[in-house]
Motif scaffolding. Sequence first.
Motif, PDB file in Angstrom:
ATOM      1  N   SER A 143      -1.592 -10.732   1.396  1.00  0.00           N
ATOM      2  CA  SER A 143      -2.170 -10.383   2.436  1.00  0.00           C
ATOM      3  C   SER A 143      -3.619 -10.907   2.263  1.00  0.00           C
ATOM      4  CB  SER A 143      -2.410  -9.027   2.618  1.00  0.00           C
ATOM      5  OG  SER A 143      -2.886  -8.254   1.334  1.00  0.00           O
ATOM      6  N   GLY A 193      -0.102  -6.755  -1.286  1.00  0.00           N
ATOM      7  CA  GLY A 193      -1.283  -6.280  -1.221  1.00  0.00           C
ATOM      8  C   GLY A 193      -1.970  -5.663   0.017  1.00  0.00           C
ATOM      9  N   SER A 194      -3.224  -5.240   0.230  1.00  0.00           N
ATOM     10  CA  SER A 194      -3.518  -5.006   1.377  1.00  0.00           C
ATOM     11  C   SER A 194      -5.150  -5.388   1.741  1.00  0.00           C
ATOM     12  CB  SER A 194      -3.871  -3.275   1.105  1.00  0.00           C
ATOM     13  OG  SER A 194      -2.625  -2.540   0.683  1.00  0.00           O
ATOM     14  N   ILE A 236      -8.106  -4.022   4.003  1.00  0.00           N
ATOM     15  CA  ILE A 236      -8.210  -2.746   5.067  1.00  0.00           C
ATOM     16  C   ILE A 236      -9.775  -2.934   5.231  1.00  0.00           C
ATOM     17  CG2 ILE A 236      -8.705  -0.310   4.792  1.00  0.00           C
ATOM     18  CD1 ILE A 236      -6.916  -0.334   2.251  1.00  0.00           C
ATOM     19  N   ASP A 248     -13.439  -0.971  -9.866  1.00  0.00           N
ATOM     20  CA  ASP A 248     -13.821  -1.475  -8.758  1.00  0.00           C
ATOM     21  C   ASP A 248     -14.909  -2.385  -8.798  1.00  0.00           C
ATOM     22  OD1 ASP A 248     -11.209  -0.152  -7.904  1.00  0.00           O
ATOM     23  OD2 ASP A 248     -12.313   1.159  -6.511  1.00  0.00           O
ATOM     24  N   ARG A 290      -9.337  -4.291  -7.215  1.00  0.00           N
ATOM     25  CA  ARG A 290      -9.788  -3.662  -5.795  1.00  0.00           C
ATOM     26  C   ARG A 290     -11.264  -4.119  -5.502  1.00  0.00           C
ATOM     27  NH1 ARG A 290      -8.959   1.969  -3.750  1.00  0.00           N
ATOM     28  NH2 ARG A 290     -10.631   2.366  -5.111  1.00  0.00           N
ATOM     29  N   CYS A 323     -14.390  -4.491  -2.820  1.00  0.00           N
ATOM     30  CA  CYS A 323     -14.885  -4.071  -1.237  1.00  0.00           C
ATOM     31  C   CYS A 323     -16.211  -5.167  -1.011  1.00  0.00           C
ATOM     32  CB  CYS A 323     -15.610  -2.511  -1.567  1.00  0.00           C
ATOM     33  SG  CYS A 323     -16.616  -2.151  -0.005  1.00  0.00           S
ATOM     34  N   ASP A 369      -5.399  -7.027  -5.824  1.00  0.00           N
ATOM     35  CA  ASP A 369      -4.658  -6.348  -5.061  1.00  0.00           C
ATOM     36  C   ASP A 369      -4.957  -5.895  -3.811  1.00  0.00           C
ATOM     37  OD1 ASP A 369      -2.039  -4.058  -5.288  1.00  0.00           O
ATOM     38  OD2 ASP A 369      -3.813  -3.005  -4.667  1.00  0.00           O
ATOM     39  N   THR A 370      -6.377  -5.158  -3.638  1.00  0.00           N
ATOM     40  CA  THR A 370      -6.807  -4.391  -2.423  1.00  0.00           C
ATOM     41  C   THR A 370      -8.070  -5.051  -2.110  1.00  0.00           C
ATOM     42  OG1 THR A 370      -5.577  -2.392  -2.779  1.00  0.00           O
ATOM     43  CG2 THR A 370      -7.149  -2.384  -0.938  1.00  0.00           C
ATOM     44  N   PHE A 396     -11.132  -4.379   0.732  1.00  0.00           N
ATOM     45  CA  PHE A 396     -11.785  -3.658   1.727  1.00  0.00           C
ATOM     46  C   PHE A 396     -12.888  -4.343   2.435  1.00  0.00           C
ATOM     47  CE2 PHE A 396     -10.246  -0.619  -1.608  1.00  0.00           C
ATOM     48  CZ  PHE A 396      -9.698   0.377  -1.009  1.00  0.00           C
TER      49      PHE A 396
END
Length: 552
Positions: A336, A357-358, A360, A375, A509, A511, A538-539, A541
């Motif tokens: 992603s 993954g993500s 968001i 994070d 993660r 952001c 992984d993620t 934001f």
Amino acid sequence: MNNDIVEISGNTYPVREELKRLGARWNPGKRVWTISSDRADKARAIVCPSAAALQEVAREIIASDSVVWSDEQVAIFKWFANGQGNLVVQARAGTGKTTTIKEAFRHARELGRLLYAVFNKKNQKEAAAKILDRRVQVSTLHSLGLSFIRSVWRDVQPDDEVEADRLRAVCADLPEDVSTPVLKLVGFCKNLTVKVPELDTVMDIADARNISVSDELEQDFPISRLAQLAIDCLKAALVRDSQDRISFNDMVWLPVAAGWVKPIFDLVVVDEAQDMNMPQLMMAERASKGRICVVGDDRQAIYGFRGAATDGMHLMRQRLNAAQLGLTVTYRCPKSVVSLANQIVPDYTAAPSAPEGSVIDCDLRQAVAGLVVGDAVLSRLNAPLMNIALSLLRRDVPARIEGRDIGKLLVGRVRKFKAKSVPDFLKKVAAWEKKQSSRIIAGGGRHVNSKLETVRDEALTLSTVAQDCENIDAVVTKILGLFEDSDRAVKPAVVCSSVHKAKGLEWNRVCLVMDTFKKGTEGEEANILYVAITRAKDTLFRGVGAADEEKV
């Protein structure tokens, strides 16, 4: 078949792991390696390789089942073993560049000295621990430049005080508010030019870097005079110092400008080429008497503000008439995140085994509220990071801001204001921002907007950190406590970082403070967003909305 035991001696320490993999055993009594006779020739090729033996070892490594190399990696290995001419490798973020280079050196057919030129001392230590091939010299270009200087001026030592002494010799009794910008200009010239430049060139550099003096001094010290003083200092650097001193910037610029770089390496590999400045790239080119391999990611070129050649990889490919290969499959980012990065870098590919993954999209306030230790928050500007870090600390979430050097610069600014109290400090910050902005607007030029943004960001960062402080000492203490480098961090925390400071780092993660990024898919601003996106394992934001203290 007779498989007698054969002894292997010589300079075996750098290749001991290869000998072990081949089945050799160390005899501590005789201080030699022993191996069956049917493998002795291969062992000798590792310890003292011939061109043919090197290629044979390379073919066996490629064919080995112990490591599954990608087609892109194998193509690079084959160039090291058999390729003609020069090579540029476009290595995208997280594509196993260091592992590939380490393996590629094992395939190199050259028998003489090989250079692996890396960006900084940290990279040098890491690479030297991994590359055991005794042909390979792992070095920063500053260290290499120092060796070239010492081949002409023996016993010189780095000492940045020499720059100020040169300026005093050129023009005695300059006010500090003049000497400081001149020395800053000298530094930029040594990062951007490969010889003593003309006056117009230095004036353009001063304009682009917002280098000037105060209004009160401008009549006596216009840009043209600052530029001439800088040129005189550059000329002085070409003359040996009476105390055998050179500056840090001299270590690359001086041997290039003076023509002291000699072609002493049979193969030169330049890593992180997109971050190199022009003197560094020229040194690497001139140090080679054979092939050159330039490795980097042109879409991670984000250091133009400090002198890096933002089109350096393209320029080097043209100068070297080099072929190009790529490392485009990332083993860091999930699918992603790669899909999002593809909007900027279309050839970026996720590994087949990569998780989904993500990505968001959310309100920045919500994203920050969910942050935990481990994070990261990434911003294009520093001021929002200050708000976020302080809000996390108020909620007892450990947080720090990446970049100890930034903290030192901010402390220097605080002390320069000489404020008597926090209210006085805030007034002086506001007055400084207003005055600097007026000067920038009045001066005009191509770089007005970027200069204004830099001034505003620094002023807002200083104003934010001063909130709730009882006195100026408390402001300094807070800054020093907030700013820290990842490789020196004592305790785990949420890391708040500018994208420039986050380069080379990664987190599960991440952001992004999206309001600080600029739109577009080309140029350095797009590169900054690509670097930010590709820190996530992984993620990711994408926090949208105001990052001021009341809303975070």
